[in-house]
Write a protein that holds these residues in place. Structure first.
Motif, PDB file in Angstrom:
ATOM      1  N   PRO A 123       0.793  -1.221   0.000  1.00  0.00           N
ATOM      2  CA  PRO A 123       0.000   0.000   0.000  1.00  0.00           C
ATOM      3  C   PRO A 123       0.833   1.284   0.000  1.00  0.00           C
ATOM      4  N   SER A 178      -4.141  -3.698   3.043  1.00  0.00           N
ATOM      5  CA  SER A 178      -4.894  -3.019   1.986  1.00  0.00           C
ATOM      6  C   SER A 178      -5.095  -1.525   2.236  1.00  0.00           C
ATOM      7  N   SER A 179      -4.304  -0.930   3.129  1.00  0.00           N
ATOM      8  CA  SER A 179      -4.492   0.502   3.375  1.00  0.00           C
ATOM      9  C   SER A 179      -3.182   1.187   3.748  1.00  0.00           C
ATOM     10  N   LEU A 190      -6.038   8.918   3.979  1.00  0.00           N
ATOM     11  CA  LEU A 190      -6.147   7.475   4.194  1.00  0.00           C
ATOM     12  C   LEU A 190      -6.601   6.846   2.887  1.00  0.00           C
ATOM     13  N   HIS A 247      -7.439   3.229   0.716  1.00  0.00           N
ATOM     14  CA  HIS A 247      -7.847   1.827   0.841  1.00  0.00           C
ATOM     15  C   HIS A 247      -7.838   1.208  -0.555  1.00  0.00           C
TER      16      HIS A 247
END
Length: 119
Positions: A5, A75-76, A101, A103
């Protein structure tokens, strides 16, 4: 497939800094969501890319830098950023900083972004 990520976030931000709208669009899933105090809530890749195009018509010289990009989960990611830009019509300089943020889905495309400006 194992995602990184932080690397995906860095690549997305590089596309923004290069005004590479094709790569910006490719970074998003078709039904992605984007939420920011500045632009409100956007739904869908087309709406998000359109908003980027409109923004860069007003602020074509934006320079943005990340002070931190960190992986929060598989996943983030979280990015702390600062930007400077000049309004093309008024000549007014704008400085902003905040946290983003991001995702990602299993293919490495952005499914949601939340942007929070520093107060």
């Amino acid at each position: 497939m194992s995602l990184d990520p932080s690397a995906l976030t860095a690549r997305y931000h590089a596309a923004i800094n290069a005004l590479d709208f094709q790569s910006i669009g490719d970074a998003f899933a078709e039904n992605a969501r984007y939420a920011s105090n500045g632009v409100g809530a956007l739904c869908g890749r087309a709406a998000i890319v359109s908003a980027f195009r409109d923004y860069f018509l007003v602020y074509p010289d934006q320079v943005a830098e990340d002070s931190v990009i960190e992986t929060l989960s598989p996943s983030s990611a979280r990015a702390k950023w600062h930007l400077t830009a000049t309004d093309a019509k008024t000549g007014e300089t704008v400085e902003r900083s905040g946290v983003e943020l991001l995702h990602f889905d299993g293919e490495g495309r952005i499914v949601a972004i939340e942007v929070f400006d520093d107060d």
